[in-house]
Design a protein around this motif. Structure first.
Motif, short mmCIF file in Angstrom:
data_model
loop_
_atom_site.label_atom_id
_atom_site.label_comp_id
_atom_site.label_asym_id
_atom_site.label_seq_id
_atom_site.Cartn_x
_atom_site.Cartn_y
_atom_site.Cartn_z
N THR A 36 0.92 -1.09 0.22
CA THR A 36 -0.33 -0.02 0.49
C THR A 36 0.92 1.42 -0.10
O THR A 36 0.65 2.32 0.63
CB THR A 36 -0.42 -0.07 0.80
OG1 THR A 36 0.26 -0.49 2.36
CG2 THR A 36 -1.73 -1.08 1.39
N PRO A 37 2.10 1.34 -1.04
CA PRO A 37 2.78 2.68 -0.57
C PRO A 37 1.90 3.75 -1.14
O PRO A 37 2.16 4.95 -0.63
CB PRO A 37 3.75 2.77 -1.77
CG PRO A 37 3.35 1.72 -2.81
CD PRO A 37 2.29 0.68 -1.82
N GLN A 38 0.76 3.94 -2.01
CA GLN A 38 0.23 4.98 -2.69
C GLN A 38 -0.60 5.45 -1.29
O GLN A 38 -1.60 6.47 -1.51
CB GLN A 38 -0.22 4.99 -3.28
CG GLN A 38 -1.16 3.83 -4.09
CD GLN A 38 -0.36 2.66 -4.41
OE1 GLN A 38 -0.21 1.82 -2.99
NE2 GLN A 38 -0.48 1.96 -5.22
N ARG A 39 -1.17 4.45 -0.29
CA ARG A 39 -1.57 4.97 0.28
C ARG A 39 -1.07 5.91 2.18
O ARG A 39 0.18 5.55 2.11
CB ARG A 39 -2.43 3.71 1.42
CG ARG A 39 -3.33 3.18 -0.08
CD ARG A 39 -4.46 2.38 0.48
NE ARG A 39 -5.27 2.17 -0.63
CZ ARG A 39 -6.47 1.59 0.27
NH1 ARG A 39 -7.15 1.10 0.68
NH2 ARG A 39 -6.90 1.13 -1.30
N PHE A 40 -2.09 6.10 3.05
CA PHE A 40 -1.56 6.59 4.30
C PHE A 40 -0.22 5.78 4.83
O PHE A 40 -0.55 4.47 5.13
CB PHE A 40 -2.32 7.06 5.63
CG PHE A 40 -2.18 7.55 6.02
CD1 PHE A 40 -1.73 8.75 6.60
CD2 PHE A 40 -2.08 6.55 7.85
CE1 PHE A 40 -0.90 9.70 7.94
CE2 PHE A 40 -1.52 7.16 8.81
CZ PHE A 40 -0.94 8.63 9.31
N PHE A 41 0.72 6.13 5.75
CA PHE A 41 1.51 5.64 6.35
C PHE A 41 0.67 5.51 7.07
O PHE A 41 1.61 5.58 8.38
CB PHE A 41 2.99 6.00 6.23
CG PHE A 41 3.70 5.57 6.67
CD1 PHE A 41 4.66 4.50 6.20
CD2 PHE A 41 4.09 5.98 8.09
CE1 PHE A 41 5.86 4.05 6.92
CE2 PHE A 41 5.81 5.28 8.67
CZ PHE A 41 6.25 4.43 7.67
N TRP A 42 0.32 3.87 7.37
CA TRP A 42 -0.44 3.48 8.25
C TRP A 42 0.65 2.86 9.89
O TRP A 42 0.04 2.62 10.62
CB TRP A 42 -1.17 2.19 8.16
CG TRP A 42 -0.50 0.88 7.62
CD1 TRP A 42 -0.74 0.82 5.60
CD2 TRP A 42 -0.08 0.20 8.03
NE1 TRP A 42 0.04 -0.41 5.70
CE2 TRP A 42 0.19 -0.33 6.12
CE3 TRP A 42 0.06 -0.47 8.93
CZ2 TRP A 42 0.55 -2.08 6.78
CZ3 TRP A 42 1.22 -1.64 8.45
CH2 TRP A 42 0.92 -2.61 7.93
N PRO A 43 2.38 2.57 9.19
CA PRO A 43 2.58 2.03 10.16
C PRO A 43 3.44 3.32 11.69
O PRO A 43 3.38 2.76 12.34
CB PRO A 43 3.74 1.32 9.93
CG PRO A 43 3.68 1.15 8.51
CD PRO A 43 2.23 1.92 7.81
#
Length: 68
Positions: A36-43
């Motif tokens: 999911t690189p195009q999404r929010f940085f959830w980590p």
């Protein structure tokens, strides 16, 4: 009955905590980057939350009051 850990045991415990923190978050960033690189940085959520706990652990181990 009071059981105090030695300085060495405290440092080993902190080292294990730091290693786990790094390994888990490297894996999370790799998964994020692969899927999911195009999404929010959830980590970021676990990096910050666990980082706060790690900061408390570091301060507890390195606190001068601990050496009494």
């Amino acid at each position: 009955m009071e059981s105090r850990k030695s300085e060495r045991q405290l440092k080993v415990g902190l080292r294990i905590h730091v290693i786990c923190y790094v390994v888990v978050h490297v894996m999370q960033v790799v998964v994020w980057r692969l899927f999911t690189p195009q999404r929010f940085f959830w980590p970021l959520y676990s990096l910050v939350a666990w980082g706060i706990g790690l900061a408390f652990h570091i301060s507890a181990v390195s606190s001068p009051a601990r050496r009494d």
